[in-house]
Design a protein around this motif. Structure first.
Motif, PDB file in Angstrom:
ATOM      1  N   VAL A 384       0.703  -1.181   0.001  1.00 38.12           N
ATOM      2  CA  VAL A 384      -0.005   0.110  -0.039  1.00 38.12           C
ATOM      3  C   VAL A 384       1.083   1.196  -0.057  1.00 38.12           C
ATOM      4  O   VAL A 384       0.804   2.135  -0.663  1.00 38.12           O
ATOM      5  CB  VAL A 384      -0.988   0.063   0.997  1.00 38.12           C
ATOM      6  N   GLN A 385       2.023   1.242   0.782  1.00 37.40           N
ATOM      7  CA  GLN A 385       2.843   2.572   0.907  1.00 37.40           C
ATOM      8  C   GLN A 385       3.385   2.537  -0.629  1.00 37.40           C
ATOM      9  O   GLN A 385       3.783   3.580  -0.803  1.00 37.40           O
ATOM     10  CB  GLN A 385       3.862   2.261   2.069  1.00 37.40           C
ATOM     11  N   GLU A 386       3.774   1.413  -1.263  1.00 39.78           N
ATOM     12  CA  GLU A 386       4.459   1.576  -2.362  1.00 39.78           C
ATOM     13  C   GLU A 386       3.497   2.343  -3.480  1.00 39.78           C
ATOM     14  O   GLU A 386       3.834   2.979  -4.298  1.00 39.78           O
ATOM     15  CB  GLU A 386       4.977   0.396  -2.977  1.00 39.78           C
ATOM     16  N   PHE A 387       2.207   1.615  -3.387  1.00 43.89           N
ATOM     17  CA  PHE A 387       1.109   2.215  -4.201  1.00 43.89           C
ATOM     18  C   PHE A 387       1.231   3.705  -4.143  1.00 43.89           C
ATOM     19  O   PHE A 387       1.134   4.646  -5.161  1.00 43.89           O
ATOM     20  CB  PHE A 387      -0.165   1.681  -4.133  1.00 43.89           C
ATOM     21  N   ILE A 388       1.126   4.136  -2.761  1.00 44.33           N
ATOM     22  CA  ILE A 388       1.030   5.661  -2.714  1.00 44.33           C
ATOM     23  C   ILE A 388       2.194   6.200  -3.046  1.00 44.33           C
ATOM     24  O   ILE A 388       1.975   7.445  -3.608  1.00 44.33           O
ATOM     25  CB  ILE A 388       0.714   5.779  -1.045  1.00 44.33           C
ATOM     26  N   ALA A 389       3.298   5.926  -2.901  1.00 43.35           N
ATOM     27  CA  ALA A 389       4.575   6.306  -3.327  1.00 43.35           C
ATOM     28  C   ALA A 389       4.254   6.680  -4.894  1.00 43.35           C
ATOM     29  O   ALA A 389       4.704   7.736  -5.621  1.00 43.35           O
ATOM     30  CB  ALA A 389       5.744   5.814  -2.994  1.00 43.35           C
ATOM     31  N   ILE A 390       3.994   5.893  -5.810  1.00 41.00           N
ATOM     32  CA  ILE A 390       3.826   5.823  -7.132  1.00 41.00           C
ATOM     33  C   ILE A 390       2.827   7.012  -7.594  1.00 41.00           C
ATOM     34  O   ILE A 390       3.032   7.752  -8.357  1.00 41.00           O
ATOM     35  CB  ILE A 390       3.430   4.229  -7.800  1.00 41.00           C
ATOM     36  N   TRP A 391       1.776   6.960  -6.814  1.00 45.78           N
ATOM     37  CA  TRP A 391       0.471   7.966  -7.130  1.00 45.78           C
ATOM     38  C   TRP A 391       1.048   9.191  -6.824  1.00 45.78           C
ATOM     39  O   TRP A 391       0.972  10.144  -7.773  1.00 45.78           O
ATOM     40  CB  TRP A 391      -0.556   7.438  -6.479  1.00 45.78           C
ATOM     41  N   ARG A 392       1.887   9.348  -5.757  1.00 48.59           N
ATOM     42  CA  ARG A 392       2.513  10.711  -5.513  1.00 48.59           C
ATOM     43  C   ARG A 392       3.335  11.014  -6.510  1.00 48.59           C
ATOM     44  O   ARG A 392       3.381  12.259  -6.860  1.00 48.59           O
ATOM     45  CB  ARG A 392       3.015  10.694  -3.932  1.00 48.59           C
ATOM     46  N   ALA A 393       4.259  10.284  -6.960  1.00 49.90           N
ATOM     47  CA  ALA A 393       5.110  10.519  -8.034  1.00 49.90           C
ATOM     48  C   ALA A 393       4.163  10.963  -9.262  1.00 49.90           C
ATOM     49  O   ALA A 393       4.709  12.000  -9.841  1.00 49.90           O
ATOM     50  CB  ALA A 393       6.015   9.486  -8.401  1.00 49.90           C
ATOM     51  N   LEU A 394       3.311  10.658  -9.618  1.00 53.93           N
ATOM     52  CA  LEU A 394       2.472  10.878 -10.668  1.00 53.93           C
ATOM     53  C   LEU A 394       1.938  12.212 -10.626  1.00 53.93           C
ATOM     54  O   LEU A 394       1.790  13.221 -11.434  1.00 53.93           O
ATOM     55  CB  LEU A 394       1.285   9.956 -10.847  1.00 53.93           C
ATOM     56  N   ILE A 395       1.437  12.279  -9.232  1.00 50.03           N
ATOM     57  CA  ILE A 395       0.719  13.861  -8.993  1.00 50.03           C
ATOM     58  C   ILE A 395       1.943  14.664  -9.076  1.00 50.03           C
ATOM     59  O   ILE A 395       1.497  15.968  -9.748  1.00 50.03           O
ATOM     60  CB  ILE A 395       0.069  13.605  -7.499  1.00 50.03           C
ATOM     61  N   ALA A 396       2.825  14.712  -8.670  1.00 52.77           N
ATOM     62  CA  ALA A 396       4.222  15.523  -8.618  1.00 52.77           C
ATOM     63  C   ALA A 396       4.501  15.975  -9.879  1.00 52.77           C
ATOM     64  O   ALA A 396       4.975  17.142 -10.104  1.00 52.77           O
ATOM     65  CB  ALA A 396       5.234  15.103  -7.539  1.00 52.77           C
ATOM     66  N   ASN A 397       4.291  15.281 -10.946  1.00 56.80           N
ATOM     67  CA  ASN A 397       4.858  15.348 -12.214  1.00 56.80           C
ATOM     68  C   ASN A 397       3.856  15.621 -13.521  1.00 56.80           C
ATOM     69  O   ASN A 397       4.272  15.895 -14.358  1.00 56.80           O
ATOM     70  CB  ASN A 397       5.671  14.433 -12.673  1.00 56.80           C
ATOM     71  N   GLU A 398       2.375  15.632 -13.049  1.00 49.48           N
ATOM     72  CA  GLU A 398       1.492  15.589 -14.068  1.00 49.48           C
ATOM     73  C   GLU A 398       1.436  16.736 -14.719  1.00 49.48           C
ATOM     74  O   GLU A 398       1.021  16.868 -15.690  1.00 49.48           O
ATOM     75  CB  GLU A 398      -0.006  15.298 -13.566  1.00 49.48           C
ATOM     76  N   ASP A 399       1.530  18.026 -14.077  1.00 51.34           N
ATOM     77  CA  ASP A 399       1.644  19.419 -14.509  1.00 51.34           C
ATOM     78  C   ASP A 399       2.666  19.794 -15.076  1.00 51.34           C
ATOM     79  O   ASP A 399       2.902  21.186 -15.705  1.00 51.34           O
ATOM     80  CB  ASP A 399       0.818  20.238 -13.520  1.00 51.34           C
ATOM     81  N   GLN A 400       3.820  19.121 -15.279  1.00 55.14           N
ATOM     82  CA  GLN A 400       5.118  19.599 -15.657  1.00 55.14           C
ATOM     83  C   GLN A 400       5.394  19.087 -16.996  1.00 55.14           C
ATOM     84  O   GLN A 400       6.147  19.694 -17.679  1.00 55.14           O
ATOM     85  CB  GLN A 400       6.105  18.892 -14.723  1.00 55.14           C
ATOM     86  N   PHE A 401       4.505  18.470 -17.829  1.00 55.21           N
ATOM     87  CA  PHE A 401       4.670  18.020 -19.239  1.00 55.21           C
ATOM     88  C   PHE A 401       4.407  19.260 -20.224  1.00 55.21           C
ATOM     89  O   PHE A 401       3.442  19.819 -19.922  1.00 55.21           O
ATOM     90  CB  PHE A 401       3.995  16.781 -19.413  1.00 55.21           C
TER      91      PHE A 401
END
Length: 401
Positions: A384-401
């Protein structure tokens, strides 16, 4: 298994944003490096991700393994079922059928069904298609949903784990027969307690059986099977060439193994009530769908008319339809369009979960940027913690492309 969801309280705590603008290549490399590090440290065997907007796919990739023993990598083209994200395809299909003049959302379902379904406590209140699509029909998921709904792909599964509720292949039954057995008074598994104490158009009650029933109503209204209809009106127009509703309609060599934990394969299974969670696809194909959904929200979609897209996203629920309404950012049950989850924080999409499958797909209604995550491993405390870490990484980068 009823959709397994990541804790809304945990998801609510996720942080959004990045501090500087970068080129697309450097952002992609940065995100890939972050996800590789997460994948290397965690118990999730394999996963894929994508970030999209209305122009198309901005980023897609896979990490870990589709087959750990064979050292086969999980890529953006690896296939697996996606759980309840599948329900959004029922919503789109219903609206396409409405465009074709085959049904209306406020039609009683008994106008189409070959067997009668009525709420035993409110027989004078007909259940409508719209109520199925907003989970307000009064239909609940009975024990038979889990006990009878999961069928092994193969009779022999070697060392792979077989869950206690997985049935043998010879117990597979037609989808319509399964629904009749549960929901018709003539059905062998019919129970009045399958229906809630609330009337149709009353309290929200997430119902996998209700979703499957909506797809079955569509079949009766259109005269086409649900797989045929979605192939013609969704998969083909979007060039989702690797997507299908059953093992025999996809390239099975591209399908991921599923994992009960980091070291234990789970036996392959299929769903009797397949429309509620059984769509098999890849991050690459699903990204095309999510981009089109965002286009539809923005008024530029081509799969449905502008009127149909507007209907897809109209919130159907109020506080009166909920006992306890969570306002976490990625709670797809706060409100509901036509099988389209709407959170209180402007995130639109759906989560999904079945044995050894966990998925998320959302877009931000303001930025019109979406993201998805497909995982092939059962989630426990560490994963679960890994899943959250993956999702956070997507959140942190989604508006930067």
């Amino acid at each position: 298994m009823i959709a397994q969801k990541i804790s809304s309280l945990i998801l609510f705590s996720m942080l959004i944003g990045s501090t500087y603008a970068q080129t697309n290549d450097s952002i992609s490399n940065k995100l890939t490096n972050e996800l590789e590090q997460i994948a290397g440290d965690g118990p999730i065997v394999g996963f894929s991700v994508a970030i999209v907007n209305e122009e198309g796919t901005l980023y897609e990739n896979g990490f870990g393994f589709a087959d750990k023993k064979a050292n086969k990598k999980y890529t953006e083209n690896t296939l697996q079922n996606i759980g309840s994200i599948s329900k959004t395809f029922i919503g789109v299909a219903l609206l396409k059928a409405r465009e074709l003049g085959k049904l209306k959302l406020d039609d009683p379902i008994n106008d189409y069904l070959p067997f009668k379904v009525e709420h035993p406590k409110f027989k004078n209140a007909p259940i409508t298609i719209r109520q199925l699509a907003s989970h307000t029909s009064g239909i609940k998921d009975p024990l038979e949903y889990e006990k009878k709904g999961y069928i092994l792909k193969d009779a022999e599964n070697g060392d792979a784990k077989v869950n206690g509720n997985f049935r043998s292949p010879d117990e597979m039954m037609l989808h319509g027969d399964y629904l009749k057995a549960i929901l018709s008074t003539e059905g062998m598994w019919y129970k009045k307690k399958t229906f809630s104490k609330y009337p149709p158009d009353g309290m929200f009650n997430y119902s996998n059986i209700g979703a499957g029933l909506a797809a079955y109503v569509l079949e009766q209204a259109t005269g086409e099977s649900f797989p045929e209809f979605t192939q013609k009106h969704i998969f083909d127009p979007l060039e989702m060439t690797s997507t299908g509703w059953s093992f025999d309609t996809i390239d099975f060599s591209m399908h991921s193994k599923l994992y009960a934990d980091a070291d234990t394969e789970l036996a392959f299974y299929k769903l009797v009530n397949y429309p509620d969670g059984g769509l098999i696809t890849s991050a690459h194909d699903l990204a095309k769908y999510l981009s089109e959904i965002i286009k539809g929200y923005a008024g530029t979609g081509t799969m449905l008319t502008a009127e149909s897209y507007k209907e897809l996203f109209i919130p159907q629920l109020t506080d009166e339809n909920h006992k306890d309404r969570s306002d976490s950012e990625y709670n797809d049950e706060y409100n509901m369009g036509v099988f389209m989850g709407i959170s209180s924080k402007g995130q639109i999409g759906h989560t999904g979960g079945d044995p050894s499958v966990v998925t998320h797909m959302f877009f931000n209604e303001k930025t019109k940027v979406g993201k998805l995550l497909l995982v092939n491993t059962e989630l426990e405390k560490e994963s679960v913690q890994e899943f959250i870490a993956i999702w956070r990484a997507l959140i942190a980068n989604e508006d930067q492309f």
